[in-house]
Scaffold this active site. Structure first.
Site, mmCIF file in Angstrom:
data_model
loop_
_atom_site.group_PDB
_atom_site.id
_atom_site.type_symbol
_atom_site.label_atom_id
_atom_site.label_comp_id
_atom_site.label_asym_id
_atom_site.label_seq_id
_atom_site.Cartn_x
_atom_site.Cartn_y
_atom_site.Cartn_z
ATOM 1 N N HIS A 108 0.798 -1.235 0.000
ATOM 2 C CA HIS A 108 0.000 0.000 0.000
ATOM 3 C C HIS A 108 0.828 1.282 0.000
ATOM 4 C CE1 HIS A 108 1.001 0.040 4.278
ATOM 5 N NE2 HIS A 108 0.620 1.297 4.297
HETATM 6 C C1 UD1 Z 1 -1.496 5.811 6.592
HETATM 7 C C2 UD1 Z 1 -0.138 6.185 7.191
HETATM 8 C C3 UD1 Z 1 0.823 5.014 7.059
HETATM 9 C C4 UD1 Z 1 0.229 3.720 7.588
HETATM 10 C C5 UD1 Z 1 -1.130 3.478 6.946
HETATM 11 C C6 UD1 Z 1 -1.775 2.246 7.526
HETATM 12 C C7 UD1 Z 1 0.364 8.594 6.914
HETATM 13 C C8 UD1 Z 1 1.214 9.585 6.224
HETATM 14 N N1 UD1 Z 1 0.458 7.315 6.482
HETATM 15 O O1 UD1 Z 1 -1.308 5.613 5.205
HETATM 16 O O2 UD1 Z 1 1.992 5.301 7.794
HETATM 17 O O3 UD1 Z 1 1.102 2.636 7.270
HETATM 18 O O4 UD1 Z 1 -1.963 4.627 7.213
HETATM 19 O O5 UD1 Z 1 -2.843 1.833 6.745
HETATM 20 O O6 UD1 Z 1 -0.347 8.960 7.826
HETATM 21 N N2 UD1 Z 1 -8.731 5.628 2.243
HETATM 22 C C9 UD1 Z 1 -10.036 5.213 2.186
HETATM 23 N N3 UD1 Z 1 -10.643 4.831 3.346
HETATM 24 C C10 UD1 Z 1 -10.007 4.845 4.548
HETATM 25 C C11 UD1 Z 1 -8.685 5.289 4.588
HETATM 26 C C12 UD1 Z 1 -8.047 5.683 3.430
HETATM 27 O O7 UD1 Z 1 -10.649 5.167 1.129
HETATM 28 O O8 UD1 Z 1 -10.624 4.459 5.555
HETATM 29 C C13 UD1 Z 1 -8.027 5.987 0.978
HETATM 30 C C14 UD1 Z 1 -8.229 7.403 0.538
HETATM 31 O O9 UD1 Z 1 -8.245 7.412 -0.856
HETATM 32 C C15 UD1 Z 1 -6.961 8.088 1.008
HETATM 33 C C16 UD1 Z 1 -5.932 7.007 0.855
HETATM 34 O O10 UD1 Z 1 -6.636 5.799 1.152
HETATM 35 O O11 UD1 Z 1 -6.668 9.232 0.290
HETATM 36 C C17 UD1 Z 1 -4.736 7.122 1.728
HETATM 37 O O12 UD1 Z 1 -5.118 7.237 3.088
HETATM 38 P P1 UD1 Z 1 -4.203 8.019 4.139
HETATM 39 O O13 UD1 Z 1 -4.822 7.943 5.468
HETATM 40 O O14 UD1 Z 1 -3.845 9.363 3.618
HETATM 41 O O15 UD1 Z 1 -2.834 7.227 4.157
HETATM 42 P P2 UD1 Z 1 -2.531 5.658 4.190
HETATM 43 O O16 UD1 Z 1 -1.993 5.262 2.866
HETATM 44 O O17 UD1 Z 1 -3.672 4.889 4.711
#
Ligand code: UD1
Length: 364
Positions: free
Chosen positions: A212
């Site tokens: 991811h």
């Molecule tokens: C975040 C953490 C990472 C951790 C990961 C665990 C940061 C910078 N990164 O990354 O260290 O390893 O969480 O999973 O904080 N999205 C959804 N639904 C959700 C959550 C996310 O659709 O419930 C999608 C959205 O498109 C979003 C993308 O995932 O833009 C990324 O989510 P984000 O929380 O920004 O970062 P992670 O990649 O999850």
């Protein structure tokens, strides 16, 4: 004593489950969920399955650019911290929720406890590396999971109030690993929800994979090379897909050619431990899973250039690979593990008790 804990992303819910269960006997805890992760299978399922207390506040911040997400959290967190006036703000790991909590607290002079302090990948391109360095710099109590983390802080001149308590995620593995038994195979496999039908059936053997990180998923060539390796493994691959990658993974798979991988919705923690502990091997770019694999003695190939969890590399339990089909296959198929080289680097499953001892002054 009153503590305000900030969580927001999936791994933080798992860590908070291990810690809240122990500290709430003696400390009053206000739990704030930033809403960074919000899908049912990224958030709610962990609160239900792991019996985490219901958050006192849910900021519902959701997704966005790093700046927007962090800024929205900051504004709300400052308001809540100002009105709750906790003795400490407690933060986990290295996500944007961690950094927002740190910035909000330090500016209004609330002491910060950082759990999982001192980890370094030495790669400033990773948002997590920036988050953890800045958070450590402003923390008042630094709770490290390993000796390596203590040394990393020492190298940066941070030595005051640094404690090696072991890893709270290790507590969670010990506590939840027996959540499902061998006889639950059918139930666990039945619970996997495909995001697109590849017709793959899971039998008695499987590999587990999660990918991811932006560094692997933002470049279609890289992800294709990684998925290409999965197709050439000698048992089917279970691949719970993070929401950030879901739409393009689905479009890749629909374009055809994937016959050995079950692409499914994210799964709960106990299910993850079930599949991980029984997997032939794990291929991942997650930090937490590398370590969980080590603790459960499942061989891991990490598709990254460096790892914060360097202890897992000893004895080849974990090996690093570039996002290259042949290299991943080589690491998965040809790595020889030294089974005698396996230690309790991450503690004995009682890190939360040690954390409580530090906070209540029983450990000086
Ligand atoms: C975040 C953490 C990472 C951790 C990961 C665990 C940061 C910078 N990164 O990354 O260290 O390893 O969480 O999973 O904080 N999205 C959804 N639904 C959700 C959550 C996310 O659709 O419930 C999608 C959205 O498109 C979003 C993308 O995932 O833009 C990324 O989510 P984000 O929380 O920004 O970062 P992670 O990649 O999850």
């Amino acid at each position: 004593m009153k503590i305000l804990t900030v969580v927001g992303a999936r791994p933080q819910f798992i860590k908070a489950a291990a810690v809240s269960r122990v500290i709430r006997n003696e400390i009053s805890e206000v739990l704030v969920h930033t809403g960074q992760h919000y899908d049912n299978n990224m958030s709610d399922i962990f609160f239900r399955e792991l019996s985490i207390p219901k958050p006192d506040y849910n900021l519902g911040v959701g997704s966005g650019s790093h700046a927007r997400q962090t800024a929205e959290m900051l504004i709300r967190l400052e308001e809540i911290m100002s009105s709750e006036k906790p003795d400490y703000v407690m933060l986990y790991g290295d996500t944007n929720s961690t950094l927002a909590g740190a910035l909000a607290a330090v500016k209004i002079h609330i002491p910060i406890v950082h759990v999982e302090a001192g980890l370094r990948s030495f790669n400033m391109q990773m948002p997590e590396e920036v988050n953890r360095i800045l958070t450590d710099r402003v923390s008042d109590v630094l709770l490290c999971p390993t000796d390596t983390a203590v040394k990393n802080l020492e190298n940066e001149g941070i030595t005051r109030n640094v404690f090696d308590i072991g890893d709270v995620m290790c507590d969670a593995v010990h506590y939840y690993a027996d959540g499902f038994a061998e006889s639950d195979l059918h139930k666990c496999v039945g619970g996997l929800v495909p995001i697109v039908d590849t017709g793959v059936k899971i039998g008695k053997e499987w590999y587990l994979a999660t990918i991811h990180r932006a560094e692997n998923t933002d470049d279609i060539n890289k992800i294709e090379r990684i998925l290409g390796a999965f197709e050439r493994l000698d048992a089917p691959v279970i691949f719970p897909v993070h929401p950030r990658t879901k739409s393009f993974v689905r479009s890749l798979v629909e374009a055809g050619g994937y016959k050995n991988t079950l692409f499914c919705e994210p799964i709960g923690y106990r299910e993850m431990l079930f599949f991980l502990s029984r997997a032939k091997k794990l291929v991942t770019d997650s930090g937490g899973l590398q370590k969980e694999a080590y603790i459960l003695k499942t061989q891991c190939v990490t598709v990254r250039q460096q790892t914060e969890w360097v202890e897992t590399l000893k004895g080849n339990w974990n090996t690093l690979s570039r996002p290259d089909t042949d290299e991943i296959l080589h690491k998965v198929n040809d790595t020889v593990i030294d089974k005698n080289e396996h230690r309790e680097y991450y503690g004995d499953g009682h890190a939360a008790e040690k954390l409580l001892n530090v906070l209540t002054g029983r450990t000086k």
